[in-house]
Design a protein around this motif. Sequence first.
Motif, PDB file in Angstrom:
ATOM      1  N   ALA B 590       0.857  -1.190   0.000  1.00  0.00           N
ATOM      2  CA  ALA B 590       0.000   0.000   0.000  1.00  0.00           C
ATOM      3  C   ALA B 590       0.895   1.243   0.000  1.00  0.00           C
ATOM      4  N   PRO B 591       0.409   2.363  -0.552  1.00  0.00           N
ATOM      5  CA  PRO B 591       1.255   3.563  -0.653  1.00  0.00           C
ATOM      6  C   PRO B 591       1.864   4.014   0.668  1.00  0.00           C
ATOM      7  N   GLU B 592       1.155   3.774   1.825  1.00  0.00           N
ATOM      8  CA  GLU B 592       1.709   4.278   3.089  1.00  0.00           C
ATOM      9  C   GLU B 592       3.010   3.567   3.480  1.00  0.00           C
ATOM     10  N   HIS B 593       3.285   2.453   2.828  1.00  0.00           N
ATOM     11  CA  HIS B 593       4.529   1.744   3.131  1.00  0.00           C
ATOM     12  C   HIS B 593       5.614   2.001   2.067  1.00  0.00           C
ATOM     13  N   ILE B 594       5.345   2.956   1.228  1.00  0.00           N
ATOM     14  CA  ILE B 594       6.216   3.210   0.065  1.00  0.00           C
ATOM     15  C   ILE B 594       6.820   4.603   0.173  1.00  0.00           C
ATOM     16  N   GLU B 595       7.994   4.762  -0.390  1.00  0.00           N
ATOM     17  CA  GLU B 595       8.531   6.107  -0.594  1.00  0.00           C
ATOM     18  C   GLU B 595       8.858   6.241  -2.089  1.00  0.00           C
ATOM     19  N   GLY B 596       8.225   7.209  -2.726  1.00  0.00           N
ATOM     20  CA  GLY B 596       8.506   7.444  -4.140  1.00  0.00           C
ATOM     21  C   GLY B 596       9.741   8.322  -4.290  1.00  0.00           C
ATOM     22  N   ARG B 597      10.555   8.006  -5.296  1.00  0.00           N
ATOM     23  CA  ARG B 597      11.759   8.803  -5.545  1.00  0.00           C
ATOM     24  C   ARG B 597      11.877   9.123  -7.032  1.00  0.00           C
ATOM     25  N   VAL B 598      12.199  10.378  -7.286  1.00  0.00           N
ATOM     26  CA  VAL B 598      12.383  10.807  -8.669  1.00  0.00           C
ATOM     27  C   VAL B 598      13.707  11.555  -8.765  1.00  0.00           C
ATOM     28  N   VAL B 599      14.519  11.168  -9.737  1.00  0.00           N
ATOM     29  CA  VAL B 599      15.800  11.847  -9.953  1.00  0.00           C
ATOM     30  C   VAL B 599      15.709  12.634 -11.252  1.00  0.00           C
ATOM     31  N   VAL B 600      15.984  13.931 -11.147  1.00  0.00           N
ATOM     32  CA  VAL B 600      15.961  14.777 -12.351  1.00  0.00           C
ATOM     33  C   VAL B 600      17.338  15.414 -12.527  1.00  0.00           C
ATOM     34  N   ALA B 601      17.648  15.745 -13.777  1.00  0.00           N
ATOM     35  CA  ALA B 601      18.963  16.313 -14.072  1.00  0.00           C
ATOM     36  C   ALA B 601      18.825  17.470 -15.043  1.00  0.00           C
ATOM     37  N   ARG B 602      19.775  18.379 -14.950  1.00  0.00           N
ATOM     38  CA  ARG B 602      19.847  19.493 -15.896  1.00  0.00           C
ATOM     39  C   ARG B 602      21.239  19.491 -16.513  1.00  0.00           C
ATOM     40  N   GLU B 603      21.290  19.495 -17.843  1.00  0.00           N
ATOM     41  CA  GLU B 603      22.577  19.589 -18.545  1.00  0.00           C
ATOM     42  C   GLU B 603      22.760  21.020 -18.998  1.00  0.00           C
ATOM     43  N   GLY B 604      23.982  21.508 -18.918  1.00  0.00           N
ATOM     44  CA  GLY B 604      24.270  22.868 -19.373  1.00  0.00           C
ATOM     45  C   GLY B 604      24.348  23.842 -18.216  1.00  0.00           C
ATOM     46  N   ASP B 605      24.874  25.043 -18.544  1.00  0.00           N
ATOM     47  CA  ASP B 605      25.138  26.031 -17.491  1.00  0.00           C
ATOM     48  C   ASP B 605      23.985  26.996 -17.263  1.00  0.00           C
ATOM     49  N   LEU B 606      22.964  26.914 -18.058  1.00  0.00           N
ATOM     50  CA  LEU B 606      21.854  27.857 -17.901  1.00  0.00           C
ATOM     51  C   LEU B 606      20.995  27.447 -16.703  1.00  0.00           C
ATOM     52  N   GLU B 607      21.018  28.300 -15.671  1.00  0.00           N
ATOM     53  CA  GLU B 607      20.231  28.013 -14.468  1.00  0.00           C
ATOM     54  C   GLU B 607      18.864  28.657 -14.623  1.00  0.00           C
ATOM     55  N   VAL B 608      17.894  27.846 -14.918  1.00  0.00           N
ATOM     56  CA  VAL B 608      16.541  28.362 -15.105  1.00  0.00           C
ATOM     57  C   VAL B 608      15.554  27.470 -14.352  1.00  0.00           C
ATOM     58  N   PRO B 609      14.519  28.095 -13.811  1.00  0.00           N
ATOM     59  CA  PRO B 609      13.513  27.286 -13.101  1.00  0.00           C
ATOM     60  C   PRO B 609      12.684  26.473 -14.086  1.00  0.00           C
ATOM     61  N   VAL B 610      12.242  25.327 -13.626  1.00  0.00           N
ATOM     62  CA  VAL B 610      11.396  24.501 -14.488  1.00  0.00           C
ATOM     63  C   VAL B 610      10.386  23.767 -13.604  1.00  0.00           C
ATOM     64  N   GLU B 611       9.226  23.528 -14.164  1.00  0.00           N
ATOM     65  CA  GLU B 611       8.181  22.794 -13.437  1.00  0.00           C
ATOM     66  C   GLU B 611       8.350  21.291 -13.657  1.00  0.00           C
ATOM     67  N   ILE B 612       8.003  20.539 -12.623  1.00  0.00           N
ATOM     68  CA  ILE B 612       7.974  19.076 -12.751  1.00  0.00           C
ATOM     69  C   ILE B 612       6.616  18.598 -12.251  1.00  0.00           C
ATOM     70  N   GLU B 613       5.983  17.774 -13.044  1.00  0.00           N
ATOM     71  CA  GLU B 613       4.676  17.238 -12.659  1.00  0.00           C
ATOM     72  C   GLU B 613       4.864  15.779 -12.255  1.00  0.00           C
ATOM     73  N   PHE B 614       4.415  15.450 -11.047  1.00  0.00           N
ATOM     74  CA  PHE B 614       4.508  14.082 -10.535  1.00  0.00           C
ATOM     75  C   PHE B 614       3.111  13.474 -10.531  1.00  0.00           C
ATOM     76  N   GLU B 615       3.022  12.260 -11.024  1.00  0.00           N
ATOM     77  CA  GLU B 615       1.740  11.552 -11.028  1.00  0.00           C
ATOM     78  C   GLU B 615       1.845  10.418 -10.008  1.00  0.00           C
ATOM     79  N   PHE B 616       0.817  10.306  -9.139  1.00  0.00           N
ATOM     80  CA  PHE B 616       0.844   9.294  -8.084  1.00  0.00           C
ATOM     81  C   PHE B 616      -0.225   8.238  -8.330  1.00  0.00           C
ATOM     82  N   SER B 617      -0.055   7.117  -7.625  1.00  0.00           N
ATOM     83  CA  SER B 617      -0.937   5.983  -7.880  1.00  0.00           C
ATOM     84  C   SER B 617      -2.382   6.269  -7.484  1.00  0.00           C
TER      85      SER B 617
END
Lengths: 262, 696
Positions: B590-617
């Motif tokens: 069940a989800p209460e016994h789970i920990e979700g993990r997402v690893v994201v990366a940015r290539e390049g030197d341009l530091e810009v904000p970006v949105e990330i959308e997470f979908e859950f079960s």
Amino acid sequence: MKSLRRVWAAPGLLAVIWVLHTTLGHVLALPVRAAVRGAHAPSAPIEEERLLFALLESFAEQPAILGVVESTLLLSLLVAVAFDVVLAGGVITRLHRSTAPMKICSACGRWFLPLLVQTLWFALLRAAFVVLAILVFEFPPLARAFLWLVLACLASGTWPALQLARCRVVLEIGGHRPYHVTTTWRALRDTSRDAVYWAGGASLALSQLILVAALLIHATVEILEPATLWITRISGLVTWALSLWLTALAVQRCAEESRCTT
Amino acid sequence: MLAATLAACARSRPDPMNTPVAEPTQALREPSLRGVVPASARIADYRIDARLDTERKRVEGQVRVTWRNRTSRQVRRLRFHQYMNAFRADDTLWLRHSGDRHRSQVRDRDSWGYLDIREVHLLLQATPSGGGDAHIHATARRELRWSEDTEPSTMTVHLPQAVAPGQSVSIEIDFITQLPRVFARTGHSRGFFLVAHWYPKLGVLDDAQGWRAHPFSYYSEFYADFGDYDIHLDVPRGFKVGATGIRIEDSEDGDRRKLRYHAEMVHDFAWTAGTELDEQSADYNGIRIRTLFSSSHGDAARQHIDTQLAALASYEARFGPYPWSTITIVEPPEDAAGAQGMEYPTFFTTSTGRNPAWMPDWLFQERITGSFTTLHEFGHQYFQGMFASDEDREPWLDEGINTTSNVLALYDRYGADPWVVRLFGHTLSVDDGIRLAMHEYIAPRAVDRPASEFHPSTRAFHRVVYRKTAAAMLTLRNLVGHAPWDRALRAYAAQARFSHPTGSDLEQAFGDELGTHPLLARLESGEGIRLDLEHYFDHVLRGTGPLNFAVRGVDNIRRPVGAGWHRDAAGSLVQTERDPQTAGDVNELAPEHIEGRVVVAREGDLEVPVEIEFEFSEGLNEVRWWSGPSRLEVFTFPRRRVVSARIDPDRRYLFELRRNDNIRYAKHTRPPATAGSQLHKWTEMISLLLIKGASL
């Protein structure tokens, strides 16, 4: 209708051809699956049905995938010719009411080369029609349309004529020389003299062409629909039934020729 | 009777496209419609007498140039462009770079083009008096010394005495222009003439940097001052002519046709003449639109006019009024395709659409040739024609910003992110078309570089200058919001009219409107997500590094519940048993016994904000902003099973190396269709059908 009865009488033949065809299609596409699995980018889901973008970006990332697809399609064309010619001897033998599996199988091997040569003679003739159709491009629109229609009518006779030539070779009727172009010529001449046979054979061939073209468009337009692959596979049963009917038409004609000559 | 009635009805309904629109009587639109046209920008006037020799494929002419010194410099020499000399010999800069090829056209190696200066005379040198009339200092017609540069596309005329600030000078140049067979922009082909880059044209005197007259390189185009043009053309009778400006005289004299054209506040003059040209015209609020095209391309001409009408509506709303009373669109014939797709003031050449007429719409449609060329070349009427930035020094400022404006015009005409290619019902949108170009860097080069630094062999110019600029500008629009971005570009356009703007002016306009750190979003905590605008422009315009976001991993692990051995208060190790509910397969928990993990990366030197959308079960979605210098980030979600993660769900970033890695599904989660799986399926289906089809 006698020819259709020959097809109905051989449901196993239709089933075997369909299974072989479906398996061949699946096997031929396996290199594409392997290439795609080896590449990272194509494993990402397509966003909002942006299929073209996803594919183009994948090709930009992994140009080799496009090469694999091209090779697969080219190979399919070559396999198609081999598949058709290899099976033809057996199919004609079976539609001629022979049920012995060994005889059918041996006919596939025995008649492969003569049928390949006959197929090539007809391929040359069809290529000539294509060249003429290209040359007609230079004519004014109305004349062009008329000439294309004439060429299409003439070319339509090559389908029943090819089947007739093959049947005469396999059934060894009338002393036809298996490799010689005169066999091709006689099949064309006799088809042109038998309007009913010509019309029947051309209609069956045209039906197959239309069905294949429609399926090709459907497969490309509705590629994202999960059922598309199975629709294409199952439709193979219909196209092969039509194909067998066309061959059976020639077998029936040969059988009648044979009765006349004896 | 019925046929006659129907025919009469058909005649009584005039086709608006086939009803000729009268030649305008004024070169500029009426004052209430033309917008700001500052008189101070008028610097170089030209009067040209030109005779087209169709046998020898050349133009014999005389140009009288009146130049006003609006700088604070004393001027003893005038610098001219001689563009046509780019085609004079195979060792010119232009031909060396081209390798005798231009946009898939191959040069006829025995066909040359050149500008042969015969004589240069001083006519007068004058100072405006208080009333505005000229006080003449020198009236004697006097031959002047002139010298061609080593690279023959520029030359210098030496004046006997300096032209002081506020003074003007008039000189007269006799010339012969030999036209090449068309392979790039200008020349002749089977009775068709596109006469461009054909007369000696002054450079621009900059108060700080002196004369700007650049050698004609493969990608450099114009940089010139505004002025009035009075052009007398002498062509064979039977030739149809189109040109910059308006026609004010047209007469026939024996076997020749004499025409006079007049244009105001333009910086170049081009014209076309041909025997096999048809024309259509339309009116847009005081602007006569005229198309000249090969007789068999009537349908395409309608498309060009439709596109032009839509473009005028978009550009006038976004970038201010179009000042001139005319626009001429020429579709050169196929055998002169090298002249297609080029802009001149109030006159441009377009291309033939590649969508064959017989092709059914459900099979294939595209908006990237033909009408898009019309849109692009018309855009240059603003982004260069009216603004007149230095195309040699800052080509991105016209080509790149113009491409951006073209995309906006497509939005205005067809709605947000419309398709540009439709194949079997599958579409490629205009934004995605630009995204794809981000893949194609053969030689990464900064956007803000002179045209001469781009070598055609690298094929980098179009990708960098046109598309990377557009990708960067449209990304900025998506990030900061459409309305403030549109206001900023409108402010730039208002300032840039007839003023030779620079890239700094554009950046300044955006800084003024958006601020140095525009707000992109405000979080529930009250924290603002901001963009460093200077850093952004520095990176996208002057940097060469890529930008790419990627989801590196989506995983769900068993959440720690304290099972195992721990020391108790007495220091002894005590075992805590695992709760049986947490002991099963991690994919079944069940989800209460789970920990979700997402690893994201940015290539390049341009530091810009970006949105990330997470979908859950549980069917819930959550959107978070990711910003800061970190190139790798791990997002954890205790008690939640992550199904997927998608970076930039609203597709704001066009300036990104690849998009396919922006989304990923968790292991053991069956994602929807992937490009790979669909390709495999399609190949199998086509193989099946080929086998059947070829067996016939």
